[in-house]
Design a protein around this motif. Structure first.
Motif, PDB file in Angstrom:
ATOM      1  N   ALA A   1      32.498   4.430 -37.603  1.00 28.92           N
ATOM      2  CA  ALA A   1      31.875   5.260 -38.631  1.00 28.92           C
ATOM      3  C   ALA A   1      32.950   5.755 -39.581  1.00 28.92           C
ATOM      4  O   ALA A   1      34.094   5.980 -39.184  1.00 28.92           O
ATOM      5  CB  ALA A   1      31.141   6.437 -38.016  1.00 28.92           C
ATOM      6  N   VAL A   2      32.571   5.914 -40.845  1.00 30.50           N
ATOM      7  CA  VAL A   2      33.446   6.529 -41.848  1.00 30.50           C
ATOM      8  C   VAL A   2      32.941   7.943 -42.085  1.00 30.50           C
ATOM      9  O   VAL A   2      31.759   8.153 -42.390  1.00 30.50           O
ATOM     10  CB  VAL A   2      33.450   5.726 -43.159  1.00 30.50           C
ATOM     11  N   LEU A   3      33.836   8.923 -41.928  1.00 32.49           N
ATOM     12  CA  LEU A   3      33.463  10.332 -41.992  1.00 32.49           C
ATOM     13  C   LEU A   3      34.253  11.027 -43.089  1.00 32.49           C
ATOM     14  O   LEU A   3      35.450  11.254 -42.949  1.00 32.49           O
ATOM     15  CB  LEU A   3      33.770  11.012 -40.648  1.00 32.49           C
TER      16      LEU A   3
ATOM     17  N   GLN B   1      29.007   2.714 -39.790  1.00 30.36           N
ATOM     18  CA  GLN B   1      28.045   3.745 -40.181  1.00 30.36           C
ATOM     19  C   GLN B   1      28.669   4.673 -41.224  1.00 30.36           C
ATOM     20  O   GLN B   1      29.870   4.928 -41.215  1.00 30.36           O
ATOM     21  CB  GLN B   1      27.640   4.578 -38.963  1.00 30.36           C
ATOM     22  N   LEU B   2      27.807   5.212 -42.091  1.00 27.76           N
ATOM     23  CA  LEU B   2      28.249   6.120 -43.150  1.00 27.76           C
ATOM     24  C   LEU B   2      27.470   7.418 -43.059  1.00 27.76           C
ATOM     25  O   LEU B   2      26.277   7.414 -42.749  1.00 27.76           O
ATOM     26  CB  LEU B   2      28.034   5.482 -44.526  1.00 27.76           C
ATOM     27  N   PHE B   3      28.140   8.540 -43.380  1.00 24.56           N
ATOM     28  CA  PHE B   3      27.510   9.846 -43.237  1.00 24.56           C
ATOM     29  C   PHE B   3      27.765  10.723 -44.453  1.00 24.56           C
ATOM     30  O   PHE B   3      28.574  10.427 -45.318  1.00 24.56           O
ATOM     31  CB  PHE B   3      28.038  10.545 -41.977  1.00 24.56           C
ATOM     32  N   ALA B   4      27.024  11.849 -44.481  1.00 22.14           N
ATOM     33  CA  ALA B   4      27.211  12.923 -45.466  1.00 22.14           C
ATOM     34  C   ALA B   4      27.111  12.441 -46.904  1.00 22.14           C
ATOM     35  O   ALA B   4      27.917  12.767 -47.753  1.00 22.14           O
ATOM     36  CB  ALA B   4      28.539  13.623 -45.244  1.00 22.14           C
TER      37      ALA B   4
ATOM     38  N   ILE C   1      24.509   1.866 -43.522  1.00 21.87           N
ATOM     39  CA  ILE C   1      25.318   0.978 -42.682  1.00 21.87           C
ATOM     40  C   ILE C   1      25.847  -0.151 -43.556  1.00 21.87           C
ATOM     41  O   ILE C   1      25.102  -0.737 -44.346  1.00 21.87           O
ATOM     42  CB  ILE C   1      24.498   0.387 -41.516  1.00 21.87           C
ATOM     43  N   ILE C   2      27.122  -0.435 -43.440  1.00 21.66           N
ATOM     44  CA  ILE C   2      27.705  -1.553 -44.182  1.00 21.66           C
ATOM     45  C   ILE C   2      28.338  -2.536 -43.201  1.00 21.66           C
ATOM     46  O   ILE C   2      28.654  -2.178 -42.061  1.00 21.66           O
ATOM     47  CB  ILE C   2      28.757  -1.084 -45.211  1.00 21.66           C
TER      48      ILE C   2
ATOM     49  N   SER D   1      38.816   9.593 -46.508  1.00 28.71           N
ATOM     50  CA  SER D   1      37.877   9.708 -45.401  1.00 28.71           C
ATOM     51  C   SER D   1      38.568   9.405 -44.076  1.00 28.71           C
ATOM     52  O   SER D   1      39.686   8.893 -44.033  1.00 28.71           O
ATOM     53  CB  SER D   1      36.696   8.759 -45.608  1.00 28.71           C
ATOM     54  N   PHE D   2      37.871   9.712 -42.989  1.00 25.81           N
ATOM     55  CA  PHE D   2      38.379   9.454 -41.650  1.00 25.81           C
ATOM     56  C   PHE D   2      37.498   8.430 -40.960  1.00 25.81           C
ATOM     57  O   PHE D   2      36.325   8.274 -41.296  1.00 25.81           O
ATOM     58  CB  PHE D   2      38.433  10.742 -40.832  1.00 25.81           C
ATOM     59  N   VAL D   3      38.063   7.741 -39.996  1.00 26.71           N
ATOM     60  CA  VAL D   3      37.337   6.727 -39.240  1.00 26.71           C
ATOM     61  C   VAL D   3      37.163   7.212 -37.812  1.00 26.71           C
ATOM     62  O   VAL D   3      38.096   7.743 -37.199  1.00 26.71           O
ATOM     63  CB  VAL D   3      38.085   5.383 -39.261  1.00 26.71           C
TER      64      VAL D   3
END
Length: 248
Positions: free
Chosen positions: A76-78, A8-11, A21-22, A54-56
């Motif tokens: 998710a990648v944050l 999942q991807l955010f922001a 989503i990738i 980024s953070f996971v």
């Protein structure tokens, strides 16, 4: 055998990557977080620099680079700060903790509603911190804010903040509600309510709670100005590491 990883991807990352989503494929069921970042950088070389900073999150918990993760995990990648437009979805449901005291919602917030969750007979003091959208910041006029959250992880980390308060100030009870989506000028974006047997603990615990929320809860805001916009992440200075912040 091939293993498919769903991330999942955010922001605003969804715009940068072209999807919220990738998927990637590997021939092993597990890799480290560092290896996952390398795989993402290889598949999306134009986003390699963004992936690096980024953070996971694995199963709604921040994961360090040497953490071993599985293809079956919730991933998710944050990013601390990103670009792009948030995806509007008016049907997004509220995300609420089992006890109802921690909430991510698109609906308006009231301090009385959140305070009611922590007022109990054995407590003689309660306090509510209310965060609202201000119009002017350093001479720049804000039109509105747009918030995005990794909702289930946000609720989980808000619960953690409540547990920390109970340990540091025994007897305190905490409730936190945070808006997502569009929050207009003077509207409430967050309410943190704390109650305790005596008032001193309320003051100290409330201040601690808002600072911890900024440190570890995966919520981002996009500032919309008259002449542009920008995603704001942690705003805790640089470098920022939520994994280290979790142990503070």
């Amino acid at each position: 055998m091939t293993y498919t990883w769903t991330i999942q991807l955010f922001a605003g990352l969804s715009d940068r990557f072209g999807s919220p989503i990738i998927h990637i494929e590997t021939d092993t069921p597990s890799v480290t977080v560092s290896e996952l970042k390398q795989l993402l950088a290889a598949k999306f070389p134009e986003q390699a620099d963004l992936v690096r900073i980024s953070f996971v999150a694995c199963n709604q918990t921040y994961a360090s680079d040497d953490t071993i993760i599985q293809a079956s995990d919730e991933l998710a990648v944050l990013p601390p700060v990103s670009g792009g437009e948030p995806e509007e979805n008016e049907d997004t449901p509220d995300c609420t903790s089992a006890d109802g005291r921690y909430v991510i919602t698109k609906h308006p917030l009231t301090s009385d509603e959140v305070l009611a969750k922590v007022i109990v007979p054995e407590h003689g003091a309660s306090i509510a911190f209310v965060g609202t959208t201000r119009e002017w910041t350093q001479g720049q006029r804000t039109i509105r804010l747009e918030y995005e959250a990794y909702a289930p992880m946000a609720v989980r980390t808000m619960e953690q903040i409540g547990e920390e308060l109970a340990q540091r100030w025994p007897g305190t009870l905490t409730a936190i509600s945070h808006r997502i989506g569009v929050v207009d000028i003077a509207e409430t974006s967050v309410v943190i309510a704390v109650s305790s047997p005596h008032r001193d603990a309320c003051y100290d615990a409330s201040r601690y709670a808002i600072e911890r929320l900024k440190q570890i809860v995966p919520i981002w805001k996009k500032e919309i100005w008259e002449d542009g916009s920008e995603w704001k992440g942690h705003q805790q200075g640089s470098p920022w590491n939520p994994i280290q912040s979790l142990s503070n």
